[in-house]
Design a protein around this motif. Sequence first.
Motif, short mmCIF file in Angstrom:
data_model
loop_
_atom_site.label_atom_id
_atom_site.label_comp_id
_atom_site.label_asym_id
_atom_site.label_seq_id
_atom_site.Cartn_x
_atom_site.Cartn_y
_atom_site.Cartn_z
N HIS C 98 0.86 -1.17 0.00
CA HIS C 98 0.00 0.00 0.00
C HIS C 98 0.91 1.24 0.00
O HIS C 98 0.72 2.15 0.81
CB HIS C 98 -0.93 0.00 1.22
CG HIS C 98 -2.04 -1.00 1.14
ND1 HIS C 98 -3.33 -0.72 1.48
CD2 HIS C 98 -2.04 -2.29 0.73
CE1 HIS C 98 -4.09 -1.80 1.31
NE2 HIS C 98 -3.33 -2.77 0.86
N THR C 103 -0.86 3.92 -4.12
CA THR C 103 -2.19 3.75 -3.55
C THR C 103 -3.07 4.96 -3.83
O THR C 103 -4.28 4.82 -4.10
CB THR C 103 -2.08 3.50 -2.03
OG1 THR C 103 -1.27 2.33 -1.83
CG2 THR C 103 -3.44 3.28 -1.40
N ALA C 104 -2.48 6.16 -3.80
CA ALA C 104 -3.28 7.36 -4.10
C ALA C 104 -3.82 7.31 -5.53
O ALA C 104 -4.98 7.64 -5.78
CB ALA C 104 -2.44 8.62 -3.89
N GLN C 107 -6.60 4.83 -5.56
CA GLN C 107 -7.80 5.41 -4.94
C GLN C 107 -8.46 6.43 -5.87
O GLN C 107 -9.68 6.61 -5.83
CB GLN C 107 -7.44 6.06 -3.60
CG GLN C 107 -7.01 5.03 -2.55
CD GLN C 107 -6.84 5.59 -1.15
OE1 GLN C 107 -6.89 4.84 -0.19
NE2 GLN C 107 -6.63 6.88 -1.00
N PRO C 132 -12.33 -1.02 -9.82
CA PRO C 132 -12.68 -1.65 -8.54
C PRO C 132 -13.50 -2.91 -8.83
O PRO C 132 -14.23 -2.98 -9.82
CB PRO C 132 -13.54 -0.58 -7.85
CG PRO C 132 -13.13 0.71 -8.47
CD PRO C 132 -12.79 0.38 -9.90
N SER C 171 -9.30 1.49 -6.12
CA SER C 171 -9.75 1.62 -4.72
C SER C 171 -8.88 0.83 -3.74
O SER C 171 -9.15 0.83 -2.54
CB SER C 171 -11.20 1.17 -4.52
OG SER C 171 -12.08 1.88 -5.36
N HIS C 172 -7.87 0.14 -4.25
CA HIS C 172 -7.06 -0.69 -3.38
C HIS C 172 -5.60 -0.20 -3.41
O HIS C 172 -5.30 0.80 -2.77
CB HIS C 172 -7.23 -2.16 -3.81
CG HIS C 172 -6.64 -3.15 -2.86
ND1 HIS C 172 -6.98 -4.48 -2.86
CD2 HIS C 172 -5.73 -3.02 -1.88
CE1 HIS C 172 -6.31 -5.11 -1.92
NE2 HIS C 172 -5.54 -4.24 -1.31
#
Lengths: 234, 234, 234, 234
Positions: C98, C103-104, C107, C132, C171-172
Amino acid sequence: MGKYTALKEEAFEANMQLPELGLVLFTFGNASAVDRDKGVFAIKPSGVPYTTLKVEDIVICDFEAKIVEGKMRPSSDTKTHAVLYKEWDKIGGVVHTHSTYGTAWAQAIKDIPIFGTTHADHLIADIPCAPPMKDEYIQGDYEHMTGYQIIDCLKDRGLDYNEIGMILVGSHAPFTWGATAAKAVYNSAVCEEVAKMAHLTLQINPNAATLKEALKKKHFERKHGKDAYYGQGC
Amino acid sequence: MGKYTALKEEAFEANMQLPELGLVLFTFGNASAVDRDKGVFAIKPSGVPYTTLKVEDIVICDFEAKIVEGKMRPSSDTKTHAVLYKEWDKIGGVVHTHSTYGTAWAQAIKDIPIFGTTHADHLIADIPCAPPMKDEYIQGDYEHMTGYQIIDCLKDRGLDYNEIGMILVGSHAPFTWGATAAKAVYNSAVCEEVAKMAHLTLQINPNAATLKEALKKKHFERKHGKDAYYGQGC
Amino acid sequence: MGKYTALKEEAFEANMQLPELGLVLFTFGNASAVDRDKGVFAIKPSGVPYTTLKVEDIVICDFEAKIVEGKMRPSSDTKTHAVLYKEWDKIGGVVHTHSTYGTAWAQAIKDIPIFGTTHADHLIADIPCAPPMKDEYIQGDYEHMTGYQIIDCLKDRGLDYNEIGMILVGSHAPFTWGATAAKAVYNSAVCEEVAKMAHLTLQINPNAATLKEALKKKHFERKHGKDAYYGQGC
Amino acid sequence: MGKYTALKEEAFEANMQLPELGLVLFTFGNASAVDRDKGVFAIKPSGVPYTTLKVEDIVICDFEAKIVEGKMRPSSDTKTHAVLYKEWDKIGGVVHTHSTYGTAWAQAIKDIPIFGTTHADHLIADIPCAPPMKDEYIQGDYEHMTGYQIIDCLKDRGLDYNEIGMILVGSHAPFTWGATAAKAVYNSAVCEEVAKMAHLTLQINPNAATLKEALKKKHFERKHGKDAYYGQGC
């Protein structure tokens, strides 16, 4: 032990804190400590890397920025320190860095707005950004006039140097001061952290409001003045 | 070994983790650990640098924030910790920091939206930002009322303190808690990382959508509740 | 020396690189290494901090994610690793982190555009962000289906897993792979650095154009394929 | 001691500074040092990690980029270094990195505007971003032509390589040079810091003005030219 050894050690320790706190790259900064009784201050020599700096390299100057003791040339910003010591008789240390976020605000020529209690724990005004200097001062006795640029900015804003230990000089970078050289270093680190937080605050919320009066007062008084209850009271 | 030595050591270890995890500058933070049987908690003394902090400096207080044992003045935020221990009987530790990104969100007075599974692994609501405190609470028993500001915010949002270990207090900074002081420290680091990721997410995509319900539920249940399968089950 | 000791050591070393490279906070990541002859892979146990992880804690699983050897529960993401090893027979290692910037982007549910030669040195497509997952996959065999989410995304984009060692799951967070576990770790660090650079590029120039074809081809071929001339040719 | 040992050591030390200053990830960079009398330069071998690099691995090349001594393949960027040494006879060292902020500006294909005295202390022009290379140069003798891309950009802007030690190559990354390899490394670190500050300055104030002429002149002349008074004059 020489007449100025303790003062040199104080200045040395303060200077060595700057790279440790991540406030300087290479030689981009300098710290000084004053001895009011002797009428002198101790300052970093110009352009000497922190990795090789020694206590005995520290230069002793008077408040006219004349060298009193030392084999090396003092910091190119020595006259700015001298002016601040001469004009403000309650300060014990001065620090100048080009720390990243503080310098970015100085380059943006913007005051750092007071957005939270981290800021109010240390000062209850925006951190002022003095305007870039006038051409005649730059071409004249530049570093000497930089000191007066700082002093005049505080006067213009009605701020007391005893209650605000930091300023930005527009297009340049932060200057900080305090009761001791260590306190001036502390203020440099606070200035950088507050500068970073304020930048992020505006990124997250471009309409962020500045801190309400009651919180400014409360947090500042927790740490300062006669009713302070932060710390060990010593 | 004194009556409170183990508790002091727990609080000491938790406090020492804060600078190690990059969550505090100088003394900008404090951690505490509770002993429910003895009805006391152990907390950092006020204004003592982490570099010189010792186990024996830790102060023991009761849930009215009265000093039970210790020679130093406890953290200026002690009353906030006391209120949380008193009102929430399942928490074992409380932490307060001014970590950079968490504080920036608090200064922006914005909840941290739940954008991804990193967040949902720990809580399935936005990290709430309690509104800045009312003037009468600031001027009154400020730190005591800060505890109730936190508690009331969770109540208003219908959130259970057992399922959400972190909050922002508007214009101030994060507070976190957990089953142990170590878990409260862990939550402070999670809060900071999630705060940074959420900021970057919005920078990359200002219209980023929050996490879908199925992923919130899945990730939270992987780590929490009776069907959790993350970790070693101990 | 046990049958799987060398494999466990490879996985252990890869896992220990993750905190050293700043790619994981606490236990937010896992690395695995495969032994094709034995039809097994070695993976980090779930929820064990890197500071206490030992070689003997590493768990051996087959490609159905069944435990073959080990006293601990394997990573909660084990089924994702298993699917990738089963479907992609030329990979030797898989990593999931992560990491902050990767990760940003995940997301933000955005591909990371190829803006420069740093990116093209490693892959010549945008780093894809798989959508996602669908609710039925999340509620079903989630980690197993995450593997197929990755595989299907590459198929949909016409990308070859041998030429692209990294992906974001929307999203992960990022997943990476490579010829060895060490190469998969390397790709995780590259993904994070490229993610940060791409973010900054768009901050500096929101209209930044992606890399021209000639530079994509040149930089990728310097490092890959029969005419590669980067490195020592071994 | 071999004929080139001192030169190899100079190049080795310069290369080892790059990871220490946070300017390279893995092998993403290279430094070289020249010996004008012998007509050769010493450069990092290609793809060798800094963690295992040894003095004896350094490769000696002439200004046509032919290997003069060394068992390893030199940096894939060797021809760029060779061109710069051949055309600019007063430089003693060259460095190429993919440092994060410098590379982001290069990817944004934007000059780094001169916003403050930190920048003016080192050069008084914007840091130029050479346009991305033409396709025929990329497909031809790419690294050789990269050298001329840099030289031509300075010519087009009317800049003197003796007064400006850094450039960005569009879509690629920074190149720097100096009187010694150590000075070229120094310039790489300055370029990265100035790149970060300029990015932040524009984030804080999108309308930030560039530095006034009087400050450009003053700060550059404090450090350079016959009236310089920064440093110890040696």
